[in-house]
Design an enzyme around this catalytic site. Structure first.
Site, PDB file in Angstrom:
ATOM      1  N   ARG A 112       0.467  -1.450  -0.134  1.00  0.00           N
ATOM      2  CA  ARG A 112      -0.272   0.134   0.693  1.00  0.00           C
ATOM      3  C   ARG A 112       0.578   1.031  -0.335  1.00  0.00           C
ATOM      4  O   ARG A 112       2.106   1.043  -0.375  1.00  0.00           O
ATOM      5  CB  ARG A 112      -0.717   0.005   1.455  1.00  0.00           C
ATOM      6  N   GLU A 151      -2.562   8.639   6.406  1.00  0.00           N
ATOM      7  CA  GLU A 151      -0.856   8.881   7.219  1.00  0.00           C
ATOM      8  C   GLU A 151       0.091   8.767   5.491  1.00  0.00           C
ATOM      9  O   GLU A 151       1.032   8.245   5.101  1.00  0.00           O
ATOM     10  CB  GLU A 151      -0.103   7.752   7.567  1.00  0.00           C
ATOM     11  N   CYS A 159      10.333  10.990  -3.598  1.00  0.00           N
ATOM     12  CA  CYS A 159      10.219   9.769  -4.911  1.00  0.00           C
ATOM     13  C   CYS A 159      10.957  10.830  -5.799  1.00  0.00           C
ATOM     14  O   CYS A 159      11.309  12.157  -5.712  1.00  0.00           O
ATOM     15  CB  CYS A 159       9.119   9.361  -5.975  1.00  0.00           C
ATOM     16  N   GLU A 307      -6.203   6.961  15.453  1.00  0.00           N
ATOM     17  CA  GLU A 307      -5.396   5.492  15.347  1.00  0.00           C
ATOM     18  C   GLU A 307      -4.679   5.316  16.835  1.00  0.00           C
ATOM     19  O   GLU A 307      -3.850   6.427  17.260  1.00  0.00           O
ATOM     20  CB  GLU A 307      -5.031   5.149  13.898  1.00  0.00           C
ATOM     21  N   GLU A 355      -1.247  -6.792   8.456  1.00  0.00           N
ATOM     22  CA  GLU A 355      -1.832  -6.571   9.631  1.00  0.00           C
ATOM     23  C   GLU A 355      -2.512  -7.673  11.085  1.00  0.00           C
ATOM     24  O   GLU A 355      -3.331  -7.080  11.798  1.00  0.00           O
ATOM     25  CB  GLU A 355      -2.376  -5.658   9.544  1.00  0.00           C
ATOM     26  N   LYS A 356      -2.437  -8.863  10.428  1.00  0.00           N
ATOM     27  CA  LYS A 356      -3.018 -10.099  10.627  1.00  0.00           C
ATOM     28  C   LYS A 356      -2.949  -9.628  12.830  1.00  0.00           C
ATOM     29  O   LYS A 356      -3.978  -9.954  13.747  1.00  0.00           O
ATOM     30  CB  LYS A 356      -3.348 -10.611  10.550  1.00  0.00           C
ATOM     31  N   PHE A 357      -1.834  -9.716  12.732  1.00  0.00           N
ATOM     32  CA  PHE A 357      -1.587  -9.480  14.589  1.00  0.00           C
ATOM     33  C   PHE A 357      -1.514  -8.728  14.899  1.00  0.00           C
ATOM     34  O   PHE A 357      -0.834  -8.631  15.917  1.00  0.00           O
ATOM     35  CB  PHE A 357      -0.139 -10.492  14.361  1.00  0.00           C
ATOM     36  N   HIS A 358      -2.040  -7.408  14.180  1.00  0.00           N
ATOM     37  CA  HIS A 358      -2.157  -6.142  15.142  1.00  0.00           C
ATOM     38  C   HIS A 358      -3.210  -6.870  16.279  1.00  0.00           C
ATOM     39  O   HIS A 358      -4.557  -6.650  15.514  1.00  0.00           O
ATOM     40  CB  HIS A 358      -2.708  -5.276  14.115  1.00  0.00           C
TER      41      HIS A 358
HETATM   42  C1  GLA Z   1      -1.046   3.476  10.662  1.00  0.00           C
HETATM   43  C2  GLA Z   1      -2.557   3.459   9.717  1.00  0.00           C
HETATM   44  C3  GLA Z   1      -3.210   2.173   9.668  1.00  0.00           C
HETATM   45  C4  GLA Z   1      -2.241   0.127   9.845  1.00  0.00           C
HETATM   46  C5  GLA Z   1      -1.471   0.934  11.610  1.00  0.00           C
HETATM   47  C6  GLA Z   1      -0.998   0.340  11.901  1.00  0.00           C
HETATM   48  O1  GLA Z   1      -1.972   3.743  12.143  1.00  0.00           O
HETATM   49  O2  GLA Z   1      -3.118   4.457   9.035  1.00  0.00           O
HETATM   50  O3  GLA Z   1      -3.548   1.473   8.831  1.00  0.00           O
HETATM   51  O4  GLA Z   1      -1.258   0.489   9.195  1.00  0.00           O
HETATM   52  O5  GLA Z   1      -0.694   2.171  11.613  1.00  0.00           O
HETATM   53  O6  GLA Z   1      -0.081   0.595  13.186  1.00  0.00           O
END
Ligand code: GLA
Length: 683
Positions: A112, A151, A159, A307, A355-358
């Site tokens: 991404r 973000e 770039c 977040e 990010e499955k383990f977040h």
């Molecule tokens: C950022 C991103 C989210 C996610 C979190 C993980 O905040 O915006 O999409 O990847 O980090 O900590």
């Protein structure tokens, strides 16, 4: 209109990715969200491929359904433009939208945020999908805010593609008018780097030796502007169609690739992804340092933690958990320092993907878990304290912060690699924080920069003196303010040209000395500074690290001298009277302990008192609105701790309980105290 008005509550919720789940799960999520007190979710940021699976195919079914479902359940939506992750078909068909790294290699797609900020092709696609989304949901009753991208610049710092290089040249033309201007500003005569034609100018790629410093600095400035233009490409569409819906994007915790001050003048409210390190022993003042920046970006307005993690993250080398009570404590800490919202990444933990383990508000193991119970508890408490919405943090002390000095020092201009700008600034903030003395952050590039609300101004590592800033500081001190700065300040102007005649350049008359020499203090080298009086502290001398300035005094008085090396006995610390005020200088790093000593002295001079005297690791902060005031007291100790309050009879708005003068705060607990409101008797 305040950004919280539509929701009318402290924002509470998280990122939600409905495209990862079935409709049955959506139903369950609605029920669980309501039960957890969720009032706002951020959706759509990763949904581009779902909405536009092919260049000419649009699918709105799932977005329509989920938006309606949220409306039915009274949950507001912070609706994202999905432009932080373009679909694979787009990257494949138009590879020029992918960014190029400093070694000239083009990145590949497959994760991404892999895009070039200036790609005209991509900006066109971004604008199209944004317009369609805004037109479609502009009147939706559940729409509370627009969330543009995600973000920015987190993953592609710079770039180096041809499009960026060409737009960089246009940016330079606007700034310097002609090539002579560029050559002069960058000092390209050095190493025979003079540019004779515009198209000789490229991005600062990997080359055999150091890049030109001002070339690097300008490329950072340009990149921040380029990302901002790509944000505005979408924000302008939102503003044109829905002028009353607030616009934001989420900044990163302690991130410096973008000039967030400049950015913040283009957004309606500041939002941040706040993921402080959970390592044991981390200073409790680090998150407040970031929060102070966030509220400073819009000159004191509340911001939103958009977040945070309910428990662990997945991207540090080893990811430990937030111990029971920490998530709640750090959430209150965020509110105490100016946030009006507490949201998480993410609502439901993913089963697949990177990010499955977040952690998430709803863990893999479901609702009957410690994490989810803590989420529910916090969700039940927040409505009780919503009276704090819109209140502000006030301070008589400000730190002057400069993203460009941070960039320039990050480029390692040849002084010492041990000098880290943000660390230096933080050491002064932490000193005040340990004393429960609030501190604002103001920004050196703010055209409206003013110190009128402050008695003390601190400018750590102010390597670049931005145009006009020295005179503002001098006017502040003349009127009676105290100014404190330290080594590596006043070395260069905004083109990174060194000030002649000795640093601190334009601050020389204010500080009353010039720097004859400086050196890096190497690791393992032992030197220290002996104070001429203890400045009200306990210690006579403090160990010095990182840097040693050797000063030649003019009007300044020496208040501390070197104890070793060939500069033994020479001055390192100074005080200089200037008009009705005084200016202080520390020619080395003497650590947070010393910073506390000198700042305590300055506070005493200005009769600035701590908000509350507390035991170690108990933090106090105050938010105010008109005459109303809320005192947050937060116990960061893993054990119950006794705290003496200013008086008996204050009410904790979380529990509604009346407090005695001495209270015992449970481990990791918080109280938010206000005066008891006297009820007038009905006649
Ligand atoms: C950022 C991103 C989210 C996610 C979190 C993980 O905040 O915006 O999409 O990847 O980090 O900590």
């Amino acid at each position: 209109m305040a950004f919280t008005d539509t929701v009318g509550e402290i924002f509470y919720g998280g990122d939600y990715n409905p495209d990862q789940w079935s409709e049955e799960i959506w139903q369950e999520d609605m029920r669980l969200m309501k039960a957890a007190g969720v009032n706002m979710v951020s959706i759509g940021m990763w949904a581009w491929a779902h909405i536009q699976p092919k260049e000419d195919v649009w699918n709105w079914t799932f977005m329509d359904k989920i938006m309606n479902m949220f409306a039915e359940h009274g949950i507001y939506v912070d609706l994202a433009t999905p432009t932080a992750a373009q679909p694979n078909w787009l990257s494949k068909k138009y590879p020029e939208i992918l960014p190029v790294m400093a070694d000239g290699m083009r990145m590949s797609y497959g994760s991404r945020q892999t895009f070039c900020p200036t790609s005209e092709k991509l900006l066109g696609f971004n604008a199209e999908i944004t317009r369609r989304i805004v037109e479609r949901y502009k009147d939706h009753p559940t729409l509370a805010a627009w969330h543009i991208g995600n973000e920015y610049s987190h993953l592609v710092i710079l770039c180096h593609c041809e499009s960026c290089e060409s737009i960089f040249r246009t940016w330079l033309k606007a700034k310097y008018k002609n090539l002579d201007g560029v050559n002069e500003a960058w000092g390209t005569v050095f190493w025979s780097n003079t540019y004779g034609e515009w198209d000789e100018i490229i991005s600062p790629k990997i080359t055999a030796h150091q890049n030109n410093p001002c070339h690097l600095l300008d490329y950072k400035r340009f990149t921040s502007d380029a990302y901002l233009a790509s944000f505005q490409n979408e924000a302008d569409i939102c503003r044109e169609i829905t002028p009353d819906i607030p616009i934001t994007t989420n900044y990163l915790y302690e991130f410096n690739n973008l000039d967030y001050f400049k950015w913040s003048q283009q957004i309606d409210f500041v939002a941040v992804s706040s993921f402080p390190d959970t390592k044991p022993g981390e200073h409790i003042g680090k998150p407040p340092f970031s929060h102070a920046k966030m509220r400073g970006l819009k000159r004191g307005e509340p911001f939103v933690i958009l977040e945070q993690a309910a428990n662990n993250v997945n991207w540090r080398d080893a990811n430990n958990n937030k111990k029971p009570g920490i998530m709640r404590l750090w959430s209150y800490q965020g509110l105490a320092h100016g946030s009006d919202g507490l949201c998480f990444f993410q609502w439901r933990a993913s089963l697949k993907g990177a990010e499955k383990f977040h952690s998430a508000m709803l863990p893999h193991a479901g609702a009957d878990t410690r994490i989810h119970k803590e989420i529910k508890q916090l969700g039940a408490e927040l409505p009780k304290i919503k009276e704090i919405i819109g209140s502000r943090v006030h301070s008589k002390i400000a730190i002057l912060f400069d993203y460009e000095s941070w960039w320039a020092l990050d480029n390692k201009p040849g002084t010492t690699t041990f000098l880290e700008y943000n660390n230096q600034v933080q050491k002064f903030f932490l000193a005040l924080h340990e004393m429960n003395i609030p501190c604002d952050i103001v920004f050196a590039t703010d055209p409206e920069l003013s110190f009128k609300d402050y008695d003390i101004l601190i400018a750590p590592a102010m390597y670049i003196i931005q145009p006009g800033v020295a005179n503002k500081i001098k006017a502040f001190v003349k009127k009676g303010g105290s100014f404190l700065t330290n080594f590596s300040s006043g070395m260069v102007d905004e083109t990174e040209a060194v000030f002649e005649g000795g640093y601190p350049g334009p601050l020389r008359d204010l500080l009353g000395f010039w720097v004859e020499e400086f050196e890096s203090i190497l690791e393992g080298v032992d030197n220290s500074v002996k104070l001429s009086n203890k400045l009200g502290g306990k210690k006579e001398s403090y160990p010095a690290t990182i840097w040693a300035d050797i000063l030649r005094l003019e009007t300044a008085k020496s208040i501390g001298k070197w104890t070793k090396d060939f500069y033994k006995g020479k001055t390192c610390l100074t005080e200089n009277k200037f008009g009705k005020g005084k200016a202080y200088y520390i020619g080395t790093d003497l650590g947070v302990e010393f910073n506390k000593t000198i700042l305590a002295k300055l506070c005493k001079d200005h009769k600035i008192k701590p908000l509350l005297k507390t035991p170690k690791n108990v933090e106090a902060a105050v938010r105010t609105k008109g005459k109303k005031e809320w005192l947050f007291v937060m116990n960061h100790n893993f054990k119950a701790t006794k705290v003496t309050l200013p008086k008996a009879g204050l009410i904790d708005i979380i529990t509604g309980k009346k407090m005695s003068k001495i209270i015992t705060l449970k481990a990791l607990d918080t109280v938010i105290l206000k005066e008891k409101i006297k009820k007038t008797k009905k006649k």
